[in-house]
Each structure stands twice: as structure tokens, then as C-alpha cells.
Design a protein around this motif. Structure first.
Motif, PDB file in Angstrom:
ATOM      1  N   ARG A 164     -81.371  -8.033  -4.410  1.00 36.72           N
ATOM      2  CA  ARG A 164     -82.065  -8.907  -3.215  1.00 36.72           C
ATOM      3  C   ARG A 164     -83.207  -9.496  -3.691  1.00 36.72           C
ATOM      4  O   ARG A 164     -83.852  -9.003  -4.854  1.00 36.72           O
ATOM      5  CB  ARG A 164     -82.173  -8.050  -1.914  1.00 36.72           C
ATOM      6  CG  ARG A 164     -80.894  -7.518  -1.324  1.00 36.72           C
ATOM      7  CD  ARG A 164     -81.369  -6.578  -0.090  1.00 36.72           C
ATOM      8  NE  ARG A 164     -81.805  -7.536   0.948  1.00 36.72           N
ATOM      9  CZ  ARG A 164     -81.074  -8.398   1.876  1.00 36.72           C
ATOM     10  NH1 ARG A 164     -79.615  -8.394   1.730  1.00 36.72           N
ATOM     11  NH2 ARG A 164     -81.537  -8.851   2.722  1.00 36.72           N
TER      12      ARG A 164
ATOM     13  N   TYR B  58     -84.553 -12.537  -4.561  1.00 29.79           N
ATOM     14  CA  TYR B  58     -84.841 -13.345  -5.708  1.00 29.79           C
ATOM     15  C   TYR B  58     -85.499 -14.337  -5.265  1.00 29.79           C
ATOM     16  O   TYR B  58     -85.394 -15.036  -4.148  1.00 29.79           O
ATOM     17  CB  TYR B  58     -83.458 -13.781  -6.330  1.00 29.79           C
ATOM     18  CG  TYR B  58     -82.735 -12.686  -7.092  1.00 29.79           C
ATOM     19  CD1 TYR B  58     -82.848 -12.213  -8.038  1.00 29.79           C
ATOM     20  CD2 TYR B  58     -81.535 -11.921  -6.143  1.00 29.79           C
ATOM     21  CE1 TYR B  58     -82.185 -11.351  -8.931  1.00 29.79           C
ATOM     22  CE2 TYR B  58     -80.750 -10.907  -6.773  1.00 29.79           C
ATOM     23  CZ  TYR B  58     -81.113 -10.685  -8.160  1.00 29.79           C
ATOM     24  OH  TYR B  58     -80.405  -9.374  -8.834  1.00 29.79           O
TER      25      TYR B  58
ATOM     26  N   ASP C  38     -72.441  -6.254  -6.353  1.00 28.90           N
ATOM     27  CA  ASP C  38     -73.681  -6.173  -5.433  1.00 28.90           C
ATOM     28  C   ASP C  38     -74.799  -6.684  -6.433  1.00 28.90           C
ATOM     29  O   ASP C  38     -75.373  -5.844  -7.441  1.00 28.90           O
ATOM     30  CB  ASP C  38     -74.048  -4.754  -5.081  1.00 28.90           C
ATOM     31  CG  ASP C  38     -75.471  -4.749  -4.253  1.00 28.90           C
ATOM     32  OD1 ASP C  38     -76.047  -5.591  -4.271  1.00 28.90           O
ATOM     33  OD2 ASP C  38     -75.719  -3.276  -3.745  1.00 28.90           O
ATOM     34  N   TRP C  39     -75.623  -7.811  -6.464  1.00 27.00           N
ATOM     35  CA  TRP C  39     -76.371  -8.309  -7.394  1.00 27.00           C
ATOM     36  C   TRP C  39     -77.973  -8.147  -7.086  1.00 27.00           C
ATOM     37  O   TRP C  39     -78.790  -8.375  -7.759  1.00 27.00           O
ATOM     38  CB  TRP C  39     -75.943  -9.639  -7.816  1.00 27.00           C
ATOM     39  CG  TRP C  39     -76.248 -10.705  -6.540  1.00 27.00           C
ATOM     40  CD1 TRP C  39     -77.126 -10.568  -5.588  1.00 27.00           C
ATOM     41  CD2 TRP C  39     -75.389 -11.620  -6.105  1.00 27.00           C
ATOM     42  NE1 TRP C  39     -76.908 -11.571  -4.731  1.00 27.00           N
ATOM     43  CE2 TRP C  39     -75.611 -12.446  -5.060  1.00 27.00           C
ATOM     44  CE3 TRP C  39     -74.082 -12.078  -6.819  1.00 27.00           C
ATOM     45  CZ2 TRP C  39     -75.261 -13.206  -4.432  1.00 27.00           C
ATOM     46  CZ3 TRP C  39     -73.314 -13.249  -6.200  1.00 27.00           C
ATOM     47  CH2 TRP C  39     -74.001 -13.854  -5.065  1.00 27.00           C
TER      48      TRP C  39
ATOM     49  N   SER D 218     -79.536 -12.900  -0.251  1.00 27.24           N
ATOM     50  CA  SER D 218     -80.261 -12.259  -1.374  1.00 27.24           C
ATOM     51  C   SER D 218     -81.550 -12.777  -1.787  1.00 27.24           C
ATOM     52  O   SER D 218     -82.317 -12.327  -2.781  1.00 27.24           O
ATOM     53  CB  SER D 218     -79.208 -12.347  -2.546  1.00 27.24           C
ATOM     54  OG  SER D 218     -77.917 -11.759  -2.190  1.00 27.24           O
TER      55      SER D 218
ATOM     56  N   LYS E 258     -73.946 -15.611   0.903  1.00 35.50           N
ATOM     57  CA  LYS E 258     -74.495 -14.332   0.191  1.00 35.50           C
ATOM     58  C   LYS E 258     -75.626 -14.551  -0.378  1.00 35.50           C
ATOM     59  O   LYS E 258     -76.273 -13.768  -0.624  1.00 35.50           O
ATOM     60  CB  LYS E 258     -73.145 -14.006  -0.900  1.00 35.50           C
ATOM     61  CG  LYS E 258     -73.423 -12.632  -1.626  1.00 35.50           C
ATOM     62  CD  LYS E 258     -72.330 -12.468  -2.361  1.00 35.50           C
ATOM     63  CE  LYS E 258     -72.467 -11.011  -3.304  1.00 35.50           C
ATOM     64  NZ  LYS E 258     -71.575 -10.496  -4.083  1.00 35.50           N
ATOM     65  N   CYS E 259     -75.756 -15.741  -1.184  1.00 32.99           N
ATOM     66  CA  CYS E 259     -76.849 -15.986  -1.912  1.00 32.99           C
ATOM     67  C   CYS E 259     -78.156 -16.136  -1.036  1.00 32.99           C
ATOM     68  O   CYS E 259     -79.390 -15.563  -1.352  1.00 32.99           O
ATOM     69  CB  CYS E 259     -76.954 -17.375  -2.479  1.00 32.99           C
ATOM     70  SG  CYS E 259     -75.814 -17.554  -3.928  1.00 32.99           S
TER      71      CYS E 259
END
Length: 342
Positions: A238, A240, A235-236, A267, A263-264
Motif C-alpha cells: 500500500r 504508493y 498482495d503488492w 493501494s 485495487k490500484c
């Protein structure tokens, strides 16, 4: 650099190309020896002789003479009587104190791991349509640190070009995610140009240790954070402004790439972008030479990776929900930048 067919009449039947290709490993061996001896730095701007180079590199004069002559044949040096001179490209990329020095990449590209993948049984990965290759190596395998340290300079040129491009955008990115960051050059170059930018890097922990070290050297460590693990699982976060995908999509098949791009997209901030850096061959898949030949690298080292043409990359981005996709070459590097916008 000259090729084995230079000077041959068009259409002539000749074994030159075949012999040159079968002996291609000699070129890799010669450049590896030259880099490890720091031969190009020893030659210097004024040129040098085998006698002086032998003393400077602590190598036999006979060995240095034969090595230098082969480097002339291969286009890395010029010979003037008994003196050897650097070419402009050798000065830029092979003299150790040059800011564009790329010699460190040899530690990975001609490592036992890489040579084994390519040469042990190439017929097998052609028949199979792919290889487990590097994808079969565990996260803490020392080869990844070797990759990060060796490939930093290899990707540095395109990282600086991408950073300069992003800095000109009407709203420069402030919150940046660098996926499969490797040595971290792409995110670090952006942080150096954009003083308010903060970078989050995702990769395996041993590789991130190298990226953090580079961020400290660049003076941006306070704005540099890392998340260890697989880009597909972690989980990187959101929101961005920019997500970087440097030299990563080529490792996977289309379906996997589309899933990662989705997924990108989920985010990103409302006006966020994804920047994909890749070797992009033309639609004919045989030009330009380096991006076209890169497909073979993926065949030998990944189960299903490829060098994707512009339309293939655009189709992936569209399938992931991006409405606007634009491609821009990154000269003088052989890479290209694909910008995906919502």
C-alpha cells in the motif's frame, strides 16, 4: 513511408491496395531479414553498395540487392544509383548502436507464436469476438521472456517521456509500483531520474528476471524490488505515490479493468496517482492509424481486450472512484498517458 495508394487519382478503382495487403507478409519478412543481418548498421551514414553489403553481412549479393530494393519500395532506404542510403527514421530506430534502436522487437512481433495467432484462422477469432491467444499461455512460457527482451526498446521511448513528465510534478513520486512491468523500462526510467524513488515491479518471475537484469544495468538495482505473480492476485502493498499500468488494460474487458483500477486506488497514498499508458484511438475508432489498428491485435490475441478510446478509459477510472482523469499524448510515440487522481 509510402502506401499502396500513393499517386493514384482519388476515387480510382484499383486492385493496388488489395494486392499490397495480401502481400503484407513480405514486408514483415524483409524487415526481419534486414534486422537479423544487421543491414542498416552495415549501410552506415555514408551509404553502401550491394557488393560491400554482401561482404559485411555474409549474404549473397543477389539476395542483398533484392532485399535492399524492397526496403526502398517500403520506405526504409533510399537508392542513389548503385548506393543505398538510410532514411532518418531508419538511422534512429534500426542502426544497432542507436540509443533508440527498436530492431529487437522483431523477435517477438514476428515470432512463430504471434504469427500463428494472427494467421492460422483469423475468421475464427472474428466470429468468436476474441481469442484465448497469449492469455492461454502459462506463466513460464518462453514467449514471455522473448516478449520482455524484444519489447524493451519498443516501449523505451514512451517510458522516457512518462518519466520526464512525472519528474516535473510538484511532488515527484518516491514509492512506485510497476504493474505488468515486462522489461521494467517504465519504473527503471523513473528511478534513473528520481534518485530517491523506489520501485516495486509485478509480473511473472521469468519476466522479472529480465527486469532485474535491466535495473542492474541502469544502476538502480538497490532501489528495485520484485513481486512475482498475477496482478489480480498478489498482495503488492500500500501507500504508493504512483502506480504504473503500462500497456496492460487493453488485454481485458471493461469490468476487469475497473476491478484492477479499484485495487490500484486502494493501494495509493493520499495524494497518489495511477499512470495508464495505452494506445488510445479517437472516438471514431479509425484514427490515428496505429492506435486504431491496435484493436485488431487485441482481437487476435486476447479473449476480450480492446483499444479503448479516451472516454472509455475515463469512464473506467471514474467507475473505480477516481475524480480527476487527464489524457496526454506521448510524441513521438503513438502511445498516450492517462493520469488518474483521487
Amino acid at each position: 513511408m509510402s502506401s499502396a495508394t500513393d499517386g493514384m487519382p482519388a476515387g480510382e478503382i484499383s486492385p493496388y491496395l488489395l494486392v499490397d495487403t495480401m502481400y503484407a507478409y513480405t514486408k514483415s519478412a524483409a524487415i526481419k531479414a534486414a534486422i537479423e543481418l544487421d543491414l542498416f548498421s552495415a549501410i552506415g551514414p555514408e551509404g553502401s553498395t550491394t557488393e560491400k553489403l554482401s561482404a559485411a553481412t555474409n549474404a549473397s549479393e543477389r539476395g542483398v540487392r533484392i532485399l535492399c530494393d524492397l526496403l526502398v519500395v517500403n520506405g526504409f532506404l533510399v537508392k542513389d544509383g548503385t548506393r543505398y542510403l538510410l532514411t532518418p527514421s531508419s538511422t534512429a530506430f534500426l542502426v544497432r548502436n542507436s540509443p533508440a534502436y527498436m530492431g529487437a522487437a522483431i523477435d517477438f512481433l514476428v515470432s512463430p507464436e504471434m504469427l500463428g495467432l494472427f494467421l492460422t484462422d483469423p475468421t475464427a477469432y472474428v466470429r468468436n469476438g476474441g481469442s484465448l491467444g497469449l492469455a492461454n499461455m502459462e506463466a513460464n512460457n518462453p514467449v514471455w521472456v522473448k516478449f520482455a527482451r524484444g519489447m524493451e526498446a519498443f516501449t523505451g521511448g514512451s517510458a522516457m517521456v512518462v518519466a520526464a513528465e512525472a519528474a516535473t510534478w510538484p511532488v515527484p513520486p518516491r514509492k512506485i509500483l510497476d504493474i505488468a512491468a515486462g522489461p521494467g523500462r517504465f519504473g527503471i526510467e523513473l528511478a534513473k531520474l528520481l534518485e530517491t524513488a523506489e520501485v516495486v515491479a509485478v509480473d511473472w518471475q521469468p519476466v522479472l528476471d529480465v527486469a532485474v537484469e535491466n535495473a542492474e544495468k541502469a544502476g538502480i538495482a538497490a532501489r528495485y524490488r520484485v513481486i512475482a505473480g498475477s496482478a489480480f492476485d498478489v498482495d503488492w502493498g500500500r501507500d504508493y505515490d504512483l502506480i504504473l499500468l503500462p500497456n496492460f488494460l487493453h488485454h481485458f474487458d471493461v469490468e476487469t479493468c475497473v476491478g484492477l483500477l479499484r485495487k490500484c486506488k486502494a493501494s495509493l497514498a493520499a495524494a497518489g496517482k495511477v499512470a495508464v499508458i495505452e494506445f488510445v484511438p479517437n472516438a471514431d475508432r479509425v484514427t490515428p492509424p496505429i492506435p486504431a489498428a491496435f484493436a485488431w491485435v487485441m482481437l487476435a490475441t486476447t479473449p476480450k481486450g480492446d483499444a479503448y478510446a479516451e472516454k472509455e478509459l475515463a469512464d473506467m477510472a471514474n467507475a473505480a472512484g477516481f475524480r480527476s482523469v487527464s489524457l496526454k499524448p506521448l510524441p513521438p510515440t503513438p502511445a498516450s498517458l492517462l493520469v488518474c487522481e483521487q
